[in-house]
Design a protein around this motif. Structure first.
Motif, PDB file in Angstrom:
ATOM      1  N   LEU A   1       0.809  -1.216   0.000  1.00 19.97           N
ATOM      2  CA  LEU A   1       0.000   0.000   0.000  1.00 19.97           C
ATOM      3  C   LEU A   1       0.840   1.263   0.000  1.00 19.97           C
ATOM      4  CD1 LEU A   1      -2.723  -1.066   2.560  1.00 19.97           C
ATOM      5  CD2 LEU A   1      -2.895  -1.011   0.075  1.00 19.97           C
ATOM      6  N   GLN A   2       2.146   1.074   0.206  1.00 25.20           N
ATOM      7  CA  GLN A   2       3.016   2.244   0.332  1.00 25.20           C
ATOM      8  C   GLN A   2       3.141   3.018  -0.967  1.00 25.20           C
ATOM      9  OE1 GLN A   2       4.640   3.943   2.618  1.00 25.20           O
ATOM     10  NE2 GLN A   2       3.661   2.734   4.202  1.00 25.20           N
ATOM     11  N   ASN A   3       2.952   2.325  -2.059  1.00 25.66           N
ATOM     12  CA  ASN A   3       3.196   2.993  -3.326  1.00 25.66           C
ATOM     13  C   ASN A   3       2.013   3.814  -3.800  1.00 25.66           C
ATOM     14  OD1 ASN A   3       5.780   1.942  -3.438  1.00 25.66           O
ATOM     15  ND2 ASN A   3       4.995   0.000  -4.251  1.00 25.66           N
ATOM     16  N   GLU A   4       0.890   3.697  -3.074  1.00 30.09           N
ATOM     17  CA  GLU A   4      -0.250   4.516  -3.467  1.00 30.09           C
ATOM     18  C   GLU A   4      -0.157   5.863  -2.756  1.00 30.09           C
ATOM     19  OE1 GLU A   4      -4.046   2.560  -3.366  1.00 30.09           O
ATOM     20  OE2 GLU A   4      -3.092   0.605  -3.637  1.00 30.09           O
ATOM     21  N   VAL A   5      -0.648   6.911  -3.450  1.00 36.21           N
ATOM     22  CA  VAL A   5      -0.591   8.242  -2.838  1.00 36.21           C
ATOM     23  C   VAL A   5      -1.689   8.342  -1.783  1.00 36.21           C
ATOM     24  CG1 VAL A   5       0.448   9.384  -4.799  1.00 36.21           C
ATOM     25  CG2 VAL A   5      -2.034   9.140  -4.687  1.00 36.21           C
ATOM     26  N   PRO A   6      -1.511   9.225  -0.786  1.00 33.80           N
ATOM     27  CA  PRO A   6      -2.498   9.334   0.294  1.00 33.80           C
ATOM     28  C   PRO A   6      -3.908   9.546  -0.224  1.00 33.80           C
ATOM     29  CG  PRO A   6      -0.577  10.678   0.779  1.00 33.80           C
ATOM     30  CD  PRO A   6      -0.357  10.097  -0.573  1.00 33.80           C
ATOM     31  N   ALA A   7      -4.059  10.366  -1.256  1.00 32.60           N
ATOM     32  CA  ALA A   7      -5.409  10.680  -1.752  1.00 32.60           C
ATOM     33  C   ALA A   7      -6.110   9.405  -2.203  1.00 32.60           C
ATOM     34  CB  ALA A   7      -5.315  11.670  -2.910  1.00 32.60           C
ATOM     35  N   GLU A   8      -5.322   8.551  -2.856  1.00 34.43           N
ATOM     36  CA  GLU A   8      -5.885   7.289  -3.346  1.00 34.43           C
ATOM     37  C   GLU A   8      -6.317   6.412  -2.168  1.00 34.43           C
ATOM     38  OE1 GLU A   8      -7.402   4.754  -5.758  1.00 34.43           O
ATOM     39  OE2 GLU A   8      -6.448   6.574  -6.559  1.00 34.43           O
ATOM     40  N   LEU A   9      -5.473   6.409  -1.146  1.00 36.65           N
ATOM     41  CA  LEU A   9      -5.762   5.577   0.016  1.00 36.65           C
ATOM     42  C   LEU A   9      -6.974   6.084   0.774  1.00 36.65           C
ATOM     43  CD1 LEU A   9      -2.135   5.024   1.316  1.00 36.65           C
ATOM     44  CD2 LEU A   9      -3.631   3.310   0.307  1.00 36.65           C
ATOM     45  N   LEU A  10      -7.163   7.421   0.746  1.00 38.36           N
ATOM     46  CA  LEU A  10      -8.268   7.995   1.519  1.00 38.36           C
ATOM     47  C   LEU A  10      -9.597   7.826   0.812  1.00 38.36           C
ATOM     48  CD1 LEU A  10      -6.515  11.199   2.860  1.00 38.36           C
ATOM     49  CD2 LEU A  10      -7.424   9.305   4.199  1.00 38.36           C
ATOM     50  N   ARG A  11      -9.532   7.634  -0.514  1.00 39.51           N
ATOM     51  CA  ARG A  11     -10.773   7.471  -1.280  1.00 39.51           C
ATOM     52  C   ARG A  11     -11.417   6.145  -0.882  1.00 39.51           C
ATOM     53  NH1 ARG A  11      -8.941   8.563  -6.728  1.00 39.51           N
ATOM     54  NH2 ARG A  11      -8.670  10.642  -5.869  1.00 39.51           N
ATOM     55  N   THR A  12     -12.738   6.183  -0.840  1.00 41.88           N
ATOM     56  CA  THR A  12     -13.446   4.944  -0.529  1.00 41.88           C
ATOM     57  C   THR A  12     -13.125   3.914  -1.595  1.00 41.88           C
ATOM     58  OG1 THR A  12     -15.206   6.201   0.434  1.00 41.88           O
ATOM     59  CG2 THR A  12     -15.700   3.924  -0.120  1.00 41.88           C
ATOM     60  N   LYS A  13     -12.793   2.735  -1.135  1.00 40.10           N
ATOM     61  CA  LYS A  13     -12.429   1.695  -2.087  1.00 40.10           C
ATOM     62  C   LYS A  13     -13.694   1.137  -2.717  1.00 40.10           C
ATOM     63  CE  LYS A  13      -9.308  -2.107  -2.489  1.00 40.10           C
ATOM     64  NZ  LYS A  13      -9.087  -3.419  -1.925  1.00 40.10           N
ATOM     65  N   MET A  14     -13.637   0.969  -4.006  1.00 37.54           N
ATOM     66  CA  MET A  14     -14.774   0.364  -4.704  1.00 37.54           C
ATOM     67  C   MET A  14     -14.943  -1.060  -4.182  1.00 37.54           C
ATOM     68  SD  MET A  14     -16.289   2.286  -6.887  1.00 37.54           S
ATOM     69  CE  MET A  14     -16.943   1.352  -8.281  1.00 37.54           C
ATOM     70  N   PRO A  15     -16.184  -1.509  -4.142  1.00 36.78           N
ATOM     71  CA  PRO A  15     -16.340  -2.905  -3.708  1.00 36.78           C
ATOM     72  C   PRO A  15     -15.558  -3.816  -4.642  1.00 36.78           C
ATOM     73  CG  PRO A  15     -18.377  -2.055  -4.694  1.00 36.78           C
ATOM     74  CD  PRO A  15     -17.446  -0.886  -4.508  1.00 36.78           C
ATOM     75  N   LYS A  16     -15.077  -4.871  -4.086  1.00 35.59           N
ATOM     76  CA  LYS A  16     -14.350  -5.848  -4.898  1.00 35.59           C
ATOM     77  C   LYS A  16     -15.243  -6.275  -6.037  1.00 35.59           C
ATOM     78  CE  LYS A  16     -11.143  -8.388  -1.977  1.00 35.59           C
ATOM     79  NZ  LYS A  16     -10.910  -9.719  -1.420  1.00 35.59           N
ATOM     80  N   LYS A  17     -14.666  -6.376  -7.178  1.00 32.45           N
ATOM     81  CA  LYS A  17     -15.483  -6.748  -8.331  1.00 32.45           C
ATOM     82  C   LYS A  17     -15.935  -8.189  -8.220  1.00 32.45           C
ATOM     83  CE  LYS A  17     -14.153  -3.576 -11.954  1.00 32.45           C
ATOM     84  NZ  LYS A  17     -12.823  -3.124 -12.281  1.00 32.45           N
ATOM     85  N   GLY A  18     -17.215  -8.370  -8.487  1.00 25.12           N
ATOM     86  CA  GLY A  18     -17.703  -9.743  -8.593  1.00 25.12           C
ATOM     87  C   GLY A  18     -17.255 -10.294  -9.926  1.00 25.12           C
ATOM     88  N   ARG A  19     -17.246 -11.578 -10.039  1.00 18.49           N
ATOM     89  CA  ARG A  19     -16.806 -12.160 -11.308  1.00 18.49           C
ATOM     90  C   ARG A  19     -17.600 -13.427 -11.554  1.00 18.49           C
ATOM     91  NH1 ARG A  19     -10.893 -13.206 -11.045  1.00 18.49           N
ATOM     92  NH2 ARG A  19     -10.582 -11.037 -10.449  1.00 18.49           N
ATOM     93  N   HIS A  20     -17.867 -13.657 -12.824  1.00 17.90           N
ATOM     94  CA  HIS A  20     -18.514 -14.934 -13.145  1.00 17.90           C
ATOM     95  C   HIS A  20     -17.521 -16.044 -12.933  1.00 17.90           C
ATOM     96  CE1 HIS A  20     -22.188 -13.246 -14.631  1.00 17.90           C
ATOM     97  NE2 HIS A  20     -21.496 -12.353 -15.333  1.00 17.90           N
ATOM     98  N   ILE A  21     -18.011 -17.161 -12.484  1.00 17.85           N
ATOM     99  CA  ILE A  21     -17.076 -18.249 -12.225  1.00 17.85           C
ATOM    100  C   ILE A  21     -17.284 -19.362 -13.244  1.00 17.85           C
ATOM    101  CG2 ILE A  21     -16.867 -17.709  -9.781  1.00 17.85           C
ATOM    102  CD1 ILE A  21     -18.683 -20.098  -9.200  1.00 17.85           C
TER     103      ILE A  21
END
Lengths: 772, 233
Positions: free
Chosen positions: A380-400
């Motif tokens: 996670l260190q390589n992401e900028v603070p702004a990116e880290l502070l943004r709400t993370k999108m829900p994990k993408k669902g995927r067809h199996i």
């Protein structure tokens, strides 16, 4: 100030995730504790025996020869590679004239001897008239320095005074004969007297029957041993290597066994420590991406944030290592050593910890805990603070993949579809669960197999192979005819037991036990490895499977047998028999005589119709043992291994619990928002539960199935690690698998119960909050 | 006829020995088919009303009548049934199950309802017929909220309960979502309760319940609410 705040945060985070961190800690402690604890057993025995051998100047081999001359001795001394050779006299059938008529092994030693010295624990050096007595024997019989002691050798009395109590490196494991498995210090010990004292028992002439040989460093032992034939000729009985000494052999076997346990068993705990650390830290840093963003935005340096997250692993790992190093030797080590201590006598009692193995294990744990923590944060260190502070999108669902089979997919219930998709999305967690469960099931199966292996030996021997009530050791004067004339009421089988030296065509030589009895053999039932009965061949010998393996021979091969009369006689291996313990050869009394030996029974096996106590107390015999006693003695002999197997079963269940609990909680934690949402939508508890629990149950079941081969592998490795005396066949029976499965499933059920309670306590309002 | 009746409803929390009334003797009624807005700043107690109305929490005292039935004495199981049969919930953060496609999220209704509506049809109605096999992660916030509305309505509930439905959306998208709620609810004759702190939204309501400090400060009925298109925030 800055540092203090982060430490406070660490403590709070750990409190919040205490069950995960506790799990890492327990696993690390178990990994270190198991490996160091089990190591302690063999390092202690190894160190104690090696220093004992050195301090007492133990011989490299012993030559048993009747009345060797000074010329014989001189010739041995002058062989290249021989450092020292000394002569002495020893008999194993002296009687002490005290209560119970215990048996003593007598060593009559010239005063100038330096090899195979006893280690004096109290008293003074041996004088011409005194005796050095076995300390354990003295303690058991309430004898002390200064007491007089009369022994009877060759039917002659020898009066001595106890001058010292001592230990002997030749008698670490002091059992009086092949029928005994447990040291009995009250009934058997050793005594050392001066060579002059023994002369009176043998008509005034000093007898010798043994040459002790110490080799120079790097000498070729096999080469030198092979020269004994030409030096002693007819007088040679056999050459016994140091490793053929029962005590040395016993100590070596324990070293081999526990080294193998210490290598095989802890592996799973190290692996699980890594897996649990990985899953915990991945989730922690993922959960805290916002917080990492805040810390970065506040201006904390990359280094201090990295250290902050790495420190979780460092602290937990260190705590685990610390407890492991305390718990391993002190609990596992002490517990198992105490069981072995009853069997072996060493001058010192302190434990020897395998420091290098500990450091190795500790560095592995630190690499896992600290390294994984570091890496999970580094991501996670390589992401900028702004990116880290943004709400993370829900994990993408995927067809199996399964959805390509509409026939199956469309028939699945909603909850099953959801479970399947979740499982595929969280493959790592599933893999960890399955690995953990399979490791646990495997460990329990392995431990049960070890238990079966060990308890199977006395069962095979004393329930299937032997069917006598008592094994009677005959007095050397008792003749075959005398026994026949007694008309004992029962089934009687006589046998001669001794040692012979065998040499293979390849030149491999070995002193091995030989048992001679009739072909009918009503009370000894030899079997092959498959359990089929084997009768002794009319000509030739039967050899135990392990011995054949060690000597690299098979049915049809010929080996040279050293006869007591003169030279070698070629005998053919006609049959291979299976003996779980005590390897050797068998032949009929007829063949024994055919090769030129006298059949002189040393033991009598009896299955009574009516027990004849007069006989058992008569002068015909020196001692007797019940088969049931032999069996329980054998079991006592292996109690440390029973202890190990119990320890493994317990630690295997701890492993199962920790893994299942963690993975169950992780599964729950990852889904809590979905579950809360479903609850708001109006799903009932019973509809929500399967969404979490199914995954746990399925991975438990898969894990158990994968645990079977792991268990079989462990069992096989253990079976092979018992040393040369043992020939163990690992069998993992279905009922053992069922027991392991039941234990594992029980813990899975407990964990599911806890998770179920957790599900019940879900706060629906969580669903209304924003995604963190 | 009033489909929702709050009669002297209080919710008291025990905050370290001190009693804290999040809702204090709240009484109001909302008629069948009405579009009601519960309005108030944060901390006013509107979430408490939402929780109680949504069957997610227990009242300390008073009665809550839904369709004439008193739900205040329901146990956990009965409340779950109530949520399943009576309430269609639209969340501020959509709360779609990420591992289910849009269609499957709407189909969740079929799992728990006695008279669910066709999931595919509901998706068509919110204008997402062509996105039904997409996962939430592949959709914009507005689209996700429309799926959420379809899911709420597929249960064929009496009441559509919306918690800050535009809270996470930009105003344009928010307006579309509100219009959708308004239009579909009107077509289907559903009662709508929107809980928000966003005052302009109240302009589109038939009834506005103003809350402050755990109490109702004002209840206002409008004969002619403003069309959503005219509202600006």
């Amino acid at each position: 100030m800055v540092k203090g705040a982060l430490i406070k945060k660490s403590i709070e985070d750990m409190k919040k995730n205490r069950s995960q961190f506790l799990s890492i800690f327990i696993m690390a402690a178990l990994a270190i504790g198991m490996s160091v604890g089990l190591d302690t057993i063999w390092t202690t025995i190894d160190a104690h025996s090696q220093s004992f051998y050195q301090d007492t100047n133990i011989s490299d081999f012993w030559v048993a020869a009747s009345n060797p001359s000074d010329l014989n001795l001189w010739r041995v001394r002058n062989l290249k590679g021989v450092q020292k050779a000394e002569k002495r006299f020893t008999v194993n059938n002296a009687t002490a004239r005290i209560d119970g008529k215990p048996i003593l092994r007598v060593y009559a030693v010239p005063s100038e001897n330096t090899l195979d010295m006893s280690m004096i624990m109290s008293g003074k050096k041996l004088s011409k008239h005194g005796a050095i007595l076995d300390r354990s024997f003295a303690q058991a019989n309430h004898l002390s320095v200064g007491d007089p002691l009369t022994i009877e050798v060759n039917d002659k009395r020898i009066d001595t005074t106890i001058e010292a109590l001592a230990l002997s490196s030749e008698n670490i494991y002091a059992v009086k004969d092949t029928a005994s498995m447990m040291p009995d210090p009250k009934g058997y010990g050793f005594i050392v007297i001066d060579e002059d004292r023994i002369a009176s028992a043998y008509g005034g002439r000093k007898p010798y029957n043994q040459i002790e040989v110490r080799l120079a460093k790097g000498a070729d032992a096999a080469e030198i041993q092979s020269r004994m034939d030409s030096i002693f000729g007819k007088k040679l009985n056999f050459v016994m290597a140091q490793t053929d000494n029962r005590g040395v052999n016993f100590a070596n076997a324990k070293v081999i066994q526990f080294r193998s346990f210490a290598t095989v068993f802890p592996f799973m705990f190290f692996l699980v420590t890594a897996l649990i650390t990985f899953s915990t830290m991945m989730r922690l840093t993922e959960d805290q991406r916002n917080q990492i963003g805040i810390l970065k935005a506040l201006g904390y340096s990359k280094k201090s944030i990295l250290w902050h997250y790495t420190s979780y692993g460092v602290f937990v790992g260190m705590a685990g290592i610390l407890v492991g190093i305390l718990f391993g030797p002190n609990v596992i080590g002490r517990l198992l050593l105490s069981k072995i201590k009853n069997l072996m006598t060493f001058p010192v009692e302190d434990m020897v910890i395998n420091i290098s193995k500990f450091l190795f294990g500790a560095s592995i744990i630190m690499t896992f805990t600290a390294g994984i923590s570091f890496l999970s944060c580094l991501k996670l260190q390589n992401e900028v603070p702004a990116e880290l502070l943004r709400t993370k999108m829900p994990k993408k669902g995927r067809h199996i993949f399964l959805e390509h089979f509409p026939y199956v997919w469309n028939r699945m219930k909603f909850s099953q579809k959801l479970t399947a998709r979740n499982a595929m999305r969280n493959k790592f967690r599933i893999v960890v669960s399955i690995l953990g469960v399979s490791g646990c099931a495997g460990l329990i199966i392995g431990a049960l197999a070890l238990f079966d292996l060990v308890s199977g030996i006395p069962k095979t021997l004393y329930e299937k192979t032997y069917s006598y009530d008592q094994k009677v050791i005959l007095d050397s004067d008792t003749t075959d005819r005398a026994i026949r004339n007694l008309n004992l009421d029962g089934i009687v089988q006589d046998m001669e037991e001794s040692s012979v030296q065998l040499t293979t065509q390849e030149g491999l030589r070995k002193v091995t036990a030989v048992s001679v009895f009739s072909k009918e053999s009503p009370l000894i039932h030899l079997k092959d490895a498959e359990g089929n009965s084997v009768t002794l061949p009319d000509t030739g010998i039967a050899m135990t499977r392990k011995l054949a393996e060690l000597m690299n021979v098979e049915v049809g091969d010929t080996v040279n047998l050293k006869r007591s009369s003169d030279t070698y006689y070629p005998v053919t291996i006609m049959k291979v028999v299976y003996m779980p313990s005590a390897q050797g050869i068998y032949m009929t009394d007829g063949y024994w005589q055919e090769i030129g030996e006298n059949f002189h029974p040393t033991a009598l096996l009896v299955q009574w119709n009516k027990k004849d106590n007069d006989f058992l107390n008569s002068g015909y015999i020196t001692s007797y043992t019940d088969r049931t006693t032999q069996k329980s003695d054998f079991e006592g002999n292996l109690s440390a291994i029973f202890g190990t197997s119990l320890l493994l079963i317990v630690s295997g269940t701890v492993l199962a619990f920790v893994v299942l609990y963690n993975m169950g909680m992780l599964n729950f934690a990852e889904r809590v928002r979905d579950l809360a949402t479903l609850e708001v939508l109006g799903f009932h508890q019973k509809e929500i539960r399967p969404l979490v629990l199914t995954e746990n149950i399925v991975s438990t079941v898969i894990g158990i199935f994968l645990g079977i081969p792991i268990g079989k592998y462990l069992a096989g490795t253990i079976a092979g690690g018992f040393g040369d005396d043992f020939d163990l066949i690992s069998r993992v029976t279905p009922d053992r698998i069922l027991i392991a499965a039941a234990i594992t499933l029980t813990f899975a059920a407990i964990v599911n119960h806890i998770v179920r309670k957790k599900i019940k306590s879900i706060d629906m309002l969580q669903a209304l909050k924003s995604v963190e | 006829m009033a489909t929702i009746v709050f009669d002297q409803v209080s919710k008291v929390y025990d905050a370290g020995g001190k009693k804290l009334a999040a809702a204090n003797e709240v009484s109001f009624a909302i008629d069948q088919g009405e579009f009601a807005v519960i309005l108030g700043p944060s901390g006013a107690g509107k979430s408490t009303i939402l929780n109680l109305l949504g069957g997610m929490d227990y009242a300390s005292s008073g009665r809550i009548l839904i369709g004439g039935r008193n739900i205040t004495n329901y146990d956990d199981e009965q409340l779950a049934d109530y949520r399943a049969q009576y309430i269609g919930f639209v969340f501020q953060f959509y709360n779609l199950v990420p591992n289910l496609t849009a269609l499957e999220n709407v189909q969740l209704a079929e799992e728990i309802c006695k008279n669910p509506l066709d999931a595919a049809e509901m998706l068509e109605r919110v204008g997402l017929g062509d996105r039904k096999n997409n996962f939430p992660g592949q959709m914009s916030g507005g689209e996700q909220q429309r799926v959420s509305i379809a899911r709420a309505l597929a249960k064929n509930p009496q009441i559509l309960l919306c918690d800050e439905p535009t809270g996470a959306l930009d105003s344009g998208t928010g307006r579309i979502v509100l219009k959708l709620i308004r239009d579909i609810a009107r077509d289907m004759g559903k009662t709508v309760v929107v809980v928000t702190h966003n005052a302009p939204i109240a302009e589109m309501a038939d009834t506005v319940i103003h809350m402050r400090d755990g109490q109702i400060s004002e209840i206002r009925h409008t004969e002619h609410p403003r069309p959503v298109e005219e509202i600006v925030w």
